[in-house]
Design a protein around this motif. Structure first.
Motif, PDB file in Angstrom:
ATOM      1  N   GLU A  31      -4.535   3.346   9.670  1.00  0.00           N
ATOM      2  CA  GLU A  31      -4.525   1.899   9.426  1.00  0.00           C
ATOM      3  C   GLU A  31      -3.883   1.154  10.585  1.00  0.00           C
ATOM      4  OE1 GLU A  31      -5.686  -0.180   6.964  1.00  0.00           O
ATOM      5  OE2 GLU A  31      -6.739   1.594   6.256  1.00  0.00           O
ATOM      6  N   ARG A  32      -4.361  -0.040  10.824  1.00  0.00           N
ATOM      7  CA  ARG A  32      -3.772  -0.923  11.816  1.00  0.00           C
ATOM      8  C   ARG A  32      -3.340  -2.184  11.082  1.00  0.00           C
ATOM      9  NH1 ARG A  32      -2.982   2.968  14.348  1.00  0.00           N
ATOM     10  NH2 ARG A  32      -4.362   3.822  15.897  1.00  0.00           N
ATOM     11  N   PHE A  33      -2.150  -2.630  11.341  1.00  0.00           N
ATOM     12  CA  PHE A  33      -1.602  -3.786  10.667  1.00  0.00           C
ATOM     13  C   PHE A  33      -1.464  -4.935  11.651  1.00  0.00           C
ATOM     14  CE2 PHE A  33       0.009  -0.005   8.494  1.00  0.00           C
ATOM     15  CZ  PHE A  33      -0.435  -0.249   7.198  1.00  0.00           C
ATOM     16  N   GLU A  34      -1.544  -6.155  11.121  1.00  0.00           N
ATOM     17  CA  GLU A  34      -1.415  -7.333  11.975  1.00  0.00           C
ATOM     18  C   GLU A  34      -0.003  -7.477  12.521  1.00  0.00           C
ATOM     19  OE1 GLU A  34      -2.821 -10.869  10.073  1.00  0.00           O
ATOM     20  OE2 GLU A  34      -4.606  -9.864   9.321  1.00  0.00           O
ATOM     21  N   ASN A  35       0.981  -7.013  11.763  1.00  0.00           N
ATOM     22  CA  ASN A  35       2.387  -7.140  12.156  1.00  0.00           C
ATOM     23  C   ASN A  35       3.083  -5.795  12.045  1.00  0.00           C
ATOM     24  OD1 ASN A  35       2.470 -10.082  12.418  1.00  0.00           O
ATOM     25  ND2 ASN A  35       2.077 -10.072  10.221  1.00  0.00           N
ATOM     26  N   HIS A  36       4.167  -5.663  12.766  1.00  0.00           N
ATOM     27  CA  HIS A  36       5.007  -4.480  12.633  1.00  0.00           C
ATOM     28  C   HIS A  36       5.811  -4.628  11.358  1.00  0.00           C
ATOM     29  CE1 HIS A  36       4.064  -3.322  16.711  1.00  0.00           C
ATOM     30  NE2 HIS A  36       4.337  -4.559  17.088  1.00  0.00           N
ATOM     31  N   GLY A  37       6.129  -3.520  10.733  1.00  0.00           N
ATOM     32  CA  GLY A  37       6.933  -3.600   9.524  1.00  0.00           C
ATOM     33  C   GLY A  37       7.105  -2.248   8.866  1.00  0.00           C
ATOM     34  N   ARG A  38       7.742  -2.301   7.730  1.00  0.00           N
ATOM     35  CA  ARG A  38       8.018  -1.107   6.940  1.00  0.00           C
ATOM     36  C   ARG A  38       7.278  -1.253   5.622  1.00  0.00           C
ATOM     37  NH1 ARG A  38      12.952   0.161   3.650  1.00  0.00           N
ATOM     38  NH2 ARG A  38      12.843   2.392   3.351  1.00  0.00           N
ATOM     39  N   ILE A  39       6.575  -0.211   5.197  1.00  0.00           N
ATOM     40  CA  ILE A  39       5.858  -0.245   3.932  1.00  0.00           C
ATOM     41  C   ILE A  39       6.883  -0.202   2.809  1.00  0.00           C
ATOM     42  CG2 ILE A  39       4.217   0.957   2.437  1.00  0.00           C
ATOM     43  CD1 ILE A  39       2.955   2.071   5.051  1.00  0.00           C
ATOM     44  N   VAL A  40       6.838  -1.214   1.945  1.00  0.00           N
ATOM     45  CA  VAL A  40       7.812  -1.301   0.849  1.00  0.00           C
ATOM     46  C   VAL A  40       7.155  -1.256  -0.519  1.00  0.00           C
ATOM     47  CG1 VAL A  40       9.566  -2.518   2.197  1.00  0.00           C
ATOM     48  CG2 VAL A  40       7.821  -3.837   0.990  1.00  0.00           C
ATOM     49  N   GLY A  41       5.847  -1.161  -0.547  1.00  0.00           N
ATOM     50  CA  GLY A  41       5.147  -1.108  -1.824  1.00  0.00           C
ATOM     51  C   GLY A  41       3.657  -1.232  -1.607  1.00  0.00           C
ATOM     52  N   GLY A  42       2.958  -1.459  -2.713  1.00  0.00           N
ATOM     53  CA  GLY A  42       1.524  -1.628  -2.637  1.00  0.00           C
ATOM     54  C   GLY A  42       0.810  -0.757  -3.638  1.00  0.00           C
ATOM     55  N   GLY A  43      -0.474  -0.797  -3.562  1.00  0.00           N
ATOM     56  CA  GLY A  43      -1.297  -0.035  -4.482  1.00  0.00           C
ATOM     57  C   GLY A  43      -2.708   0.076  -3.953  1.00  0.00           C
ATOM     58  N   ALA A  44      -3.662   0.232  -4.869  1.00  0.00           N
ATOM     59  CA  ALA A  44      -5.056   0.420  -4.486  1.00  0.00           C
ATOM     60  C   ALA A  44      -5.603  -0.781  -3.725  1.00  0.00           C
ATOM     61  CB  ALA A  44      -5.891   0.689  -5.726  1.00  0.00           C
ATOM     62  N   SER A  45      -5.069  -1.965  -3.982  1.00  0.00           N
ATOM     63  CA  SER A  45      -5.577  -3.166  -3.319  1.00  0.00           C
ATOM     64  C   SER A  45      -4.996  -3.376  -1.924  1.00  0.00           C
ATOM     65  CB  SER A  45      -5.291  -4.395  -4.181  1.00  0.00           C
ATOM     66  OG  SER A  45      -3.903  -4.569  -4.330  1.00  0.00           O
ATOM     67  N   GLY A  46      -3.955  -2.653  -1.567  1.00  0.00           N
ATOM     68  CA  GLY A  46      -3.373  -2.797  -0.239  1.00  0.00           C
ATOM     69  C   GLY A  46      -1.900  -2.464  -0.228  1.00  0.00           C
ATOM     70  N   LEU A  47      -1.346  -2.483   0.961  1.00  0.00           N
ATOM     71  CA  LEU A  47       0.061  -2.151   1.140  1.00  0.00           C
ATOM     72  C   LEU A  47       0.886  -3.418   1.324  1.00  0.00           C
ATOM     73  CD1 LEU A  47      -0.323   0.832   3.602  1.00  0.00           C
ATOM     74  CD2 LEU A  47       0.166   0.945   1.154  1.00  0.00           C
ATOM     75  N   GLU A  48       2.118  -3.358   0.862  1.00  0.00           N
ATOM     76  CA  GLU A  48       3.045  -4.473   1.036  1.00  0.00           C
ATOM     77  C   GLU A  48       4.008  -4.111   2.156  1.00  0.00           C
ATOM     78  OE1 GLU A  48       6.645  -6.605  -1.439  1.00  0.00           O
ATOM     79  OE2 GLU A  48       5.071  -5.571  -2.558  1.00  0.00           O
ATOM     80  N   LEU A  49       4.070  -4.970   3.168  1.00  0.00           N
ATOM     81  CA  LEU A  49       4.923  -4.725   4.329  1.00  0.00           C
ATOM     82  C   LEU A  49       6.086  -5.692   4.370  1.00  0.00           C
ATOM     83  CD1 LEU A  49       2.408  -4.291   7.290  1.00  0.00           C
ATOM     84  CD2 LEU A  49       3.584  -2.502   6.020  1.00  0.00           C
ATOM     85  N   ASP A  50       7.236  -5.177   4.762  1.00  0.00           N
ATOM     86  CA  ASP A  50       8.382  -6.008   5.103  1.00  0.00           C
ATOM     87  C   ASP A  50       8.299  -6.144   6.619  1.00  0.00           C
ATOM     88  OD1 ASP A  50      10.775  -7.327   5.310  1.00  0.00           O
ATOM     89  OD2 ASP A  50      12.013  -5.560   4.929  1.00  0.00           O
ATOM     90  N   THR A  51       7.772  -7.250   7.115  1.00  0.00           N
ATOM     91  CA  THR A  51       7.480  -7.387   8.539  1.00  0.00           C
ATOM     92  C   THR A  51       8.703  -7.822   9.331  1.00  0.00           C
ATOM     93  OG1 THR A  51       6.731  -9.665   8.259  1.00  0.00           O
ATOM     94  CG2 THR A  51       5.065  -7.946   8.109  1.00  0.00           C
ATOM     95  N   ALA A  52       8.712  -7.404  10.597  1.00  0.00           N
ATOM     96  CA  ALA A  52       9.782  -7.731  11.533  1.00  0.00           C
ATOM     97  C   ALA A  52       9.292  -7.357  12.928  1.00  0.00           C
ATOM     98  CB  ALA A  52      11.055  -6.951  11.184  1.00  0.00           C
TER      99      ALA A  52
END
Length: 104
Positions: A31-52
């Motif tokens: 996967e490629r993300f628009e922002n740098h960050g740490r995965i903090v959650g998510g599910g089948a619909s996508g991942l939740e990132l804490d961006t920084a």
């Protein structure tokens, strides 16, 4: 997942579960993300990132590892976070100085 793996009926079921887990990790790493960050959650619909900024993500991860690893085993490895912050501050100072000189 550990529970699933330990209660799997047999070797074939464990192998299937391990292969599915490996595919999931491979997909995640691709996967490629628009922002740098740490995965903090998510599910089948996508991942939740804490961006920084990536340097903050890196130093945060080093600090997390520092907390869980015995300091006496790897002290020189964790000093890298301090050195990284010092180097970034030095680079920022140099860039500011260069820009100031350019407008003088």
């Amino acid at each position: 997942m550990d529970e699933q793996l330990s209660t799997a009926a047999g070797e074939a079921e464990r192998a299937t579960l391990i292969a599915a887990t490996a595919r999931t990790f491979a997909t995640l790493h691709a996967e490629r993300f628009e922002n740098h960050g740490r995965i903090v959650g998510g599910g089948a619909s996508g991942l939740e990132l804490d961006t920084a900024p990536w340097t903050d993500v890196l130093t945060n991860q080093i600090e997390i590892k520092r907390e869980i690893a015995p300091a006496e085993r790897f002290p020189e490895h964790f000093d890298v976070a301090d050195r990284l912050e010092e180097e970034l501050a030095r680079e920022l100072e140099q860039e500011i100085e260069q820009r100031l000189e350019a407008v003088r």
